[in-house]
Design a protein around this motif. Sequence first.
Motif, PDB file in Angstrom:
ATOM      1  N   LYS A  31     -74.038 -78.339   0.741  1.00 37.97           N
ATOM      2  CA  LYS A  31     -73.932 -76.916   0.394  1.00 37.97           C
ATOM      3  C   LYS A  31     -72.931 -76.218   1.305  1.00 37.97           C
ATOM      4  O   LYS A  31     -72.138 -75.382   0.853  1.00 37.97           O
ATOM      5  CB  LYS A  31     -75.309 -76.245   0.509  1.00 37.97           C
ATOM      6  N   ALA A  32     -72.986 -76.533   2.586  1.00 38.67           N
ATOM      7  CA  ALA A  32     -72.088 -75.872   3.537  1.00 38.67           C
ATOM      8  C   ALA A  32     -70.633 -76.209   3.229  1.00 38.67           C
ATOM      9  O   ALA A  32     -69.765 -75.321   3.186  1.00 38.67           O
ATOM     10  CB  ALA A  32     -72.437 -76.286   4.966  1.00 38.67           C
ATOM     11  N   ILE A  33     -70.358 -77.491   2.984  1.00 42.77           N
ATOM     12  CA  ILE A  33     -68.978 -77.893   2.696  1.00 42.77           C
ATOM     13  C   ILE A  33     -68.503 -77.237   1.402  1.00 42.77           C
ATOM     14  O   ILE A  33     -67.388 -76.732   1.319  1.00 42.77           O
ATOM     15  CB  ILE A  33     -68.867 -79.439   2.587  1.00 42.77           C
ATOM     16  N   SER A  34     -69.386 -77.213   0.432  1.00 45.84           N
ATOM     17  CA  SER A  34     -69.024 -76.635  -0.853  1.00 45.84           C
ATOM     18  C   SER A  34     -68.737 -75.135  -0.713  1.00 45.84           C
ATOM     19  O   SER A  34     -67.767 -74.618  -1.277  1.00 45.84           O
ATOM     20  CB  SER A  34     -70.156 -76.923  -1.837  1.00 45.84           C
ATOM     21  N   ALA A  35     -69.557 -74.438   0.055  1.00 43.63           N
ATOM     22  CA  ALA A  35     -69.345 -72.989   0.241  1.00 43.63           C
ATOM     23  C   ALA A  35     -68.064 -72.720   1.024  1.00 43.63           C
ATOM     24  O   ALA A  35     -67.296 -71.803   0.695  1.00 43.63           O
ATOM     25  CB  ALA A  35     -70.554 -72.370   0.951  1.00 43.63           C
ATOM     26  N   ILE A  36     -67.827 -73.513   2.057  1.00 47.34           N
ATOM     27  CA  ILE A  36     -66.605 -73.343   2.851  1.00 47.34           C
ATOM     28  C   ILE A  36     -65.382 -73.561   1.966  1.00 47.34           C
ATOM     29  O   ILE A  36     -64.413 -72.797   2.002  1.00 47.34           O
ATOM     30  CB  ILE A  36     -66.599 -74.329   4.046  1.00 47.34           C
ATOM     31  N   ALA A  37     -65.438 -74.603   1.156  1.00 46.93           N
ATOM     32  CA  ALA A  37     -64.297 -74.919   0.287  1.00 46.93           C
ATOM     33  C   ALA A  37     -64.049 -73.773  -0.691  1.00 46.93           C
ATOM     34  O   ALA A  37     -62.923 -73.322  -0.875  1.00 46.93           O
ATOM     35  CB  ALA A  37     -64.549 -76.233  -0.457  1.00 46.93           C
ATOM     36  N   ARG A  38     -65.123 -73.262  -1.283  1.00 49.82           N
ATOM     37  CA  ARG A  38     -65.002 -72.173  -2.246  1.00 49.82           C
ATOM     38  C   ARG A  38     -64.377 -70.964  -1.574  1.00 49.82           C
ATOM     39  O   ARG A  38     -63.443 -70.342  -2.074  1.00 49.82           O
ATOM     40  CB  ARG A  38     -66.396 -71.823  -2.770  1.00 49.82           C
ATOM     41  N   ARG A  39     -64.945 -70.616  -0.393  1.00 51.49           N
ATOM     42  CA  ARG A  39     -64.501 -69.431   0.347  1.00 51.49           C
ATOM     43  C   ARG A  39     -63.026 -69.519   0.731  1.00 51.49           C
ATOM     44  O   ARG A  39     -62.332 -68.516   0.791  1.00 51.49           O
ATOM     45  CB  ARG A  39     -65.350 -69.346   1.617  1.00 51.49           C
ATOM     46  N   ARG A  40     -62.552 -70.725   0.978  1.00 48.45           N
ATOM     47  CA  ARG A  40     -61.196 -70.881   1.503  1.00 48.45           C
ATOM     48  C   ARG A  40     -60.205 -71.394   0.463  1.00 48.45           C
ATOM     49  O   ARG A  40     -59.076 -71.751   0.814  1.00 48.45           O
ATOM     50  CB  ARG A  40     -61.220 -71.858   2.687  1.00 48.45           C
ATOM     51  N   GLY A  41     -60.650 -71.459  -0.780  1.00 46.85           N
ATOM     52  CA  GLY A  41     -59.741 -71.928  -1.820  1.00 46.85           C
ATOM     53  C   GLY A  41     -59.324 -73.373  -1.636  1.00 46.85           C
ATOM     54  O   GLY A  41     -58.166 -73.730  -1.838  1.00 46.85           O
TER      55      GLY A  41
END
Lengths: 414, 414
Positions: free
Chosen positions: B309-319
């Motif tokens: 979840k953390a990696i996915s959210a970071i990726a989303r947030r940072r494009g």
Amino acid sequence: MTAPELRVDSERLQHDLDELSAIGRSERDHGIYRMALSEGDMAGRAWFRQRISDAGLELYVDGAANTHARLAWDGERPSVMTGSHLDSVPGAGHLDGALGVVVGLECLRRIQELQLPLRYPLEAVAFTDEEGRFGGMVGSQAISGRLTPETIFNARDLNGITLVDAMQACGYNANDALRARRTPESLHAFVELHIEQGPILDRSHTPIGVVDAIAGLFKWDVRLLGSANHAGTTPMTMRNDAFGGVAELSGEIPRILEEDGSPRSVATIGRVQLFPGAANVVPGKAEFSLEVRDTDPLMLERLAEAFRKAISAIARRRGLMFEFEVLSELTPVKCDPGIVGVIENVTRDLGINATVMASGAAHDTQMMAGLTRAGMLFVPSKDGRSHSPAEWTPWEDIETGANVLLNTLYRLAS
Amino acid sequence: MTAPELRVDSERLQHDLDELSAIGRSERDHGIYRMALSEGDMAGRAWFRQRISDAGLELYVDGAANTHARLAWDGERPSVMTGSHLDSVPGAGHLDGALGVVVGLECLRRIQELQLPLRYPLEAVAFTDEEGRFGGMVGSQAISGRLTPETIFNARDLNGITLVDAMQACGYNANDALRARRTPESLHAFVELHIEQGPILDRSHTPIGVVDAIAGLFKWDVRLLGSANHAGTTPMTMRNDAFGGVAELSGEIPRILEEDGSPRSVATIGRVQLFPGAANVVPGKAEFSLEVRDTDPLMLERLAEAFRKAISAIARRRGLMFEFEVLSELTPVKCDPGIVGVIENVTRDLGINATVMASGAAHDTQMMAGLTRAGMLFVPSKDGRSHSPAEWTPWEDIETGANVLLNTLYRLAS
């Protein structure tokens, strides 16, 4: 009286750019490769010399192998110079420096064929080795008097080939490079057209960027030293994880830029190496690059201080040692406000949308600004791509840029 | 009636450890290198066989080349087994697995010379390839029945040498490896003595760690994909910096472990590679390892979910795009509470300070626990150093550990 609205010969310009883009094209590098003083570069120079002759312009190759097209040159009056570079990185696109050289040539041709009256002669120059085979901006350093016999004779490329040998192999004599130096009195102004190499114009749908400053930078090699420990047996609280330090610094970059930088500041961690670099070992050492740019020298000093403090605090907090080495420092350069004003006036008079901006990348203009009043204009880079075969600028923007340069040069020279 | 307080022959033990520590010592590797089935390993095995014979114990080499010393073996009664491994990583210290083998031998010798009555035979074993030339824990996998013909015949080291060829070169037949398998009925218990390889005992000045569980782990190879852009021309707000994503994840590790892990959880980013990895280019791609350990399988599942979840959210947030590959997964192993209790009782009876703890590193015990009641005890590692010539344990702690193992084995076997 308003100045006339001059326009380049768009078809001729496009034809020239197309021709040049076939030179140095390499299957292996997936794009263009015209490394300075390589076969590709020499072919590009030969093509440029031929186009100068075909146009009936005067050809002049100075001691640093910079190739000049000259119009109305008399060796007396200071010239208005434009230009950029024909050499390229590996896997380059077809524009980059080539655009400014070819558009410069077209401007001289157009002014010549319109028989416009000139107060000052015009020069369109292709500078030697902007991209850095021998350190970069060799030609513009030579013209602006920054080369010394020592720098010339010590310059080597990554394969150990000396500048002296490379020039000799191409029929040039490195001894002459110092003689390429120009006096401030021999120049009236310098203007460079270049692709932006960044996303700002493309994202804001603005065809012209009027450059008011070229960013300086500092580049550090930083080492954080902790303890390499077993990733399974070392509790989180007993670690001195060197990577944790790099990661924390990365997280602090926005704060540091907001507190001590300007909206133009950028900071990049582009290279990170961990030791031993195994999945099951807590990193005992991290080496990374930190590169920070701004157009204001004072801002750069403040940022250097802020980054030093941040790294030091992170290291203390995490039980790490740190050391850093300054790899390079470049002082920011301001463009001449007069030249900036002329370009702005031209865009206003032509009804072209333009924005005043900084150049984040280095350019020959940086060197020329030490010698004469210098300015620069940008055309958009699609998605900010550069140094890549994906580099692209819509033709209408190239045409607009060429017309702005043409009118700017004519206003400066008339 | 309390059990007698048995003590090893400290001088003999020290002499043996000293002798063994000279075998496989390599100038080049700055330490000991007894890679499984190498010259150094074979010399270590020869030395061990000789010591077994000298002691008048029975020598048995099983099909997987595990070397056993046996006392009171009759092929009928289940045995109490102890042991560890003689092979080492490059640049190893002199303890690691060797300590458990030599102490095991000493325990059998001591029990034999005291002519103590035994209900069960004793075995001290040196397992083949714990460290992983052919995947690791080959010998204990063979004994616990985890090898298949396929794994045996596909096993290769990093140089492409097959396990079959390596065994043959040393006079073993890989076909026999499957026959090393033992039945659960042939064993009464297994206990391994090992150095901690972590800092917990050393920092808390505790001579004995009683291992109640061996951590499992998941190891991922994660790729974050952004855009490689010019570090000078790309404003901070227009970046898709892949390294920024790794750094942010690193910063979130403490939160994730606190929210979804236990005090025993550890998570490590030990390997990071950036592309293109140049100081003046915003990283367009980051590849990194994420290794997470805990002793509770449910906790590991929760942590895997939280990191996803953390990696996915970071990726989303940072494009950024992300993808990950599971490189390995190891299920945690619980030690047998009965064995843990015996070791705890021994330390209490001997008046030795001990702490119950997890093993963060993998050990042969992990395999043996699938076959029989298994337990483990640790002695301190100075500063937590292991897999290094700096690995060290004070002699009094080694002696204490040996006495605890001796009394434990005797209580289990009598």
